[in-house]
Write an enzyme that holds these catalytic residues in place. Structure first.
Site, PDB file in Angstrom:
ATOM      1  CE1 TYR A   1      -3.309   2.894   0.650  1.00  0.00           C
ATOM      2  CE2 TYR A   1      -1.659   3.607   2.241  1.00  0.00           C
ATOM      3  CZ  TYR A   1      -2.778   3.876   1.479  1.00  0.00           C
ATOM      4  OH  TYR A   1      -3.349   5.109   1.527  1.00  0.00           O
TER       5      TYR A   1
ATOM      6  CD  GLU B   1      -6.365   5.977   1.541  1.00  0.00           C
ATOM      7  OE1 GLU B   1      -6.256   5.151   0.609  1.00  0.00           O
ATOM      8  OE2 GLU B   1      -6.099   7.189   1.402  1.00  0.00           O
TER       9      GLU B   1
ATOM     10  CE  LYS C   1      -2.786   1.431  -8.110  1.00  0.00           C
ATOM     11  NZ  LYS C   1      -2.343   0.693  -6.911  1.00  0.00           N
TER      12      LYS C   1
END
Length: 505
Positions: free
Chosen positions: A337, A371, A432
């Site tokens: 991440y 997040e 991506k």
């Protein structure tokens, strides 16, 4: 190093002998509560831990500290202290504080939230990225803090804090900004914010080869610092970000590492992740979550992230569902991440000024989105950590000039070049794809709403209202997400929107 000594806490400092209402945290684990007296002040701490809570607490002469999370630059920090090394991270931070005062927090590279009591002062500190959220309620003579906002529901509403970020729908509760020490005077309740880190604005010009080497080495160190003694588990999508973490973890571990991929009956990235797993020789597992079960976990995602942003919740939903399926003892989990933010991977601008403007905006607005919160994996007793948001990695990636991030028609070029010899060429060149896209979470949530009769033009509005209903249930009202049904929240929103359409309002 297994799991951190503590993965969450509820703590308070009170003048006098006032009790603290106990509160449940979503983070799973053992609970250890203490109460101590310090010269007319009472200090409480309730830790969520994995078996060694003493490592998350430290005590000095008139001082005490509680820490959830971990440090990643321990050896550098220990080099600043005389002989007689502190045993755990909490003791290390307290020893540094005794030498540097609040400036000690500018030295730390880690994933943590801290409450430090020093006489009439109470310091509340987040890591550079605020990756372990920290919430606080402040009144004269009373400071209460927790790593989850819901733990402060039963605390008397605190005063408004200009130095903190007000949590919507929880009056008097504020979030400590990322990279900040909030210094509070216990007697008056006044607060002053001290920044300890900010995203760098300057840009570095490096030759290609030097930039590639620097990116690989900084990321290697970050992965190694987070891997622990046992083989880590890497969440693998088959994209360049997670695959790079897996490759570097495999380089630094004896024997195969563990990897896991998640998909649904709508979409998955199993072929792409399997290619990387076979190339690296990992012990790989594929988990399929049905669309119905994925959407059933929406309350759990809101419960963990404590966010009202539907885009964030949608992004975090597949990870929440995956973590809930990982059974057994708590694992140390590494993810890919965050690489997109400092490397501009979500943007496809070929004009470098536009790319750098987008990157600067993303770095300036990442804070408070939650997040990266460890509660996502913590609800199943696991500990997740993100090498791309290591402080030293960020200091490098953010400052690289944009031409190293968009080069030869490739996004995130410098990362792809840095990992070119460790991964299959298909992985290095793969475009991506977000985890919510690869798992079909976006389309599944949208179809759930349109299936309830919501017009396509109002789907995003409906998502916001559904998330708000779930937030009110599991954060504000304190209900367990197992008791909250996504379908009911969706139907409630559909009825509200339908009524508005029917009445012309």
């Amino acid at each position: 190093m297994s799991l951190p000594a503590a993965t969450g806490f509820l703590a308070a400092v009170r003048e006098g002998d006032e009790s603290l209402p106990l509160a449940a945290l979503a983070t799973a684990g053992l609970r250890d509560d203490t109460r101590e007296e310090f010269e007319g002040r009472t200090v409480f701490s309730g830790l969520v831990h994995s078996g060694a809570p003493d490592g998350a607490r430290a005590r000095g002469r008139g001082t005490s500290l509680v820490l959830a999370g971990e440090l990643y630059n321990r050896e550098e920090l220990r080099s600043l202290l005389p002989s007689g090394d502190p045993v755990g991270d909490a003791e290390l931070v307290l020893a540094l504080f005794e030498r540097y005062d609040l400036h000690a927090f500018r030295l730390l590279n880690g994933r943590f939230a801290i409450l430090l009591h020093a006489g009439p002062r109470v310091l509340l500190a987040t890591d550079h990225a605020g990756s372990v959220p920290l919430y606080v309620s402040v009144l004269p003579g009373r400071v209460t803090a927790a790593t989850e906002a819901k733990a402060l529901r039963g605390v008397a509403a605190g005063r408004a804090l200009r130095a903190g970020r007000a949590v919507r729908r929880l009056p008097g509760v504020h979030q400590v900004p990322a990279g900040t020490v909030l210094e509070t005077s216990l007697g008056s309740g006044t607060c002053t914010a001290h920044r300890t880190w900010a995203p760098p604005l300057q840009r570095r010009i490096l030759p290609e080869a030097d930039a590639v080497d620097a990116v690989r080495e900084s990321l290697r160190r970050a992965v190694r610092a987070r891997s622990g003694q046992a083989a880590p588990l890497v969440v693998l999508s088959g994209g360049i970000d997670s695959s790079s973490v897996a490759a570097l973890a495999a380089l630094g571990t004896d024997g195969p590492i563990d990897t896991v991929s998640m998909g649904t009956d709508v979409a998955d990235e199993f072929p792409q992740s399997r290619l990387v797993a076979e190339h690296l020789g990992t012990a790989h597992r594929e988990i399929t979550v049905t669309t119905a079960d994925l959407l059933r976990r929406l309350p759990h995602a809101v419960w963990a992230a404590e966010s009202l942003d539907p885009d964030i919740i949608e992004y975090l939903l597949p990870l929440t569902a995956l973590y809930l399926r990982l059974e057994g003892p708590g694992r140390r989990i590494l993810t890919g991440y965050g690489a997109d933010i400092p490397l501009g991977g979500m943007h496809r601008e070929d004009r470098l000024p536009a790319l750098d403007s987008a990157l600067a905006h993303d770095m300036a607005t990442y804070d408070g989105l939650n997040e990266m919160t460890p509660v996502l994996s913590g609800i199943s007793g696991h500990w997740s950590t993100h090498p791309y948001w290591d402080r030293e990695v960020l200091d490098l990636l953010v400052t690289l000039e944009s031409g190293l991030k968009r080069r030869y028609g490739q996004d995130k070029w410098v990362l792809r070049a840095a990992m070119g010899d460790l991964l299959p060429s298909q992985t290095v060149l793969r475009p991506k794809l977000g985890v919510h896209e690869g798992s079909g979470a976006t389309s599944s949530f949208s179809r759930l709403l349109t299936g309830a009769g919501i017009e396509p033009s109002r789907v995003h509005q409906a998502k916001r209202l559904v998330v708000q209903e779930l937030f009110d249930a599991v954060v504000v009202a304190g209900r367990h997400p197992d008791e909250v049904e996504t379908a009911q929240a969706v139907q409630s929103v559909a009825d509200r929107l339908g009524h508005r359409v029917g009445t012309g309002s």
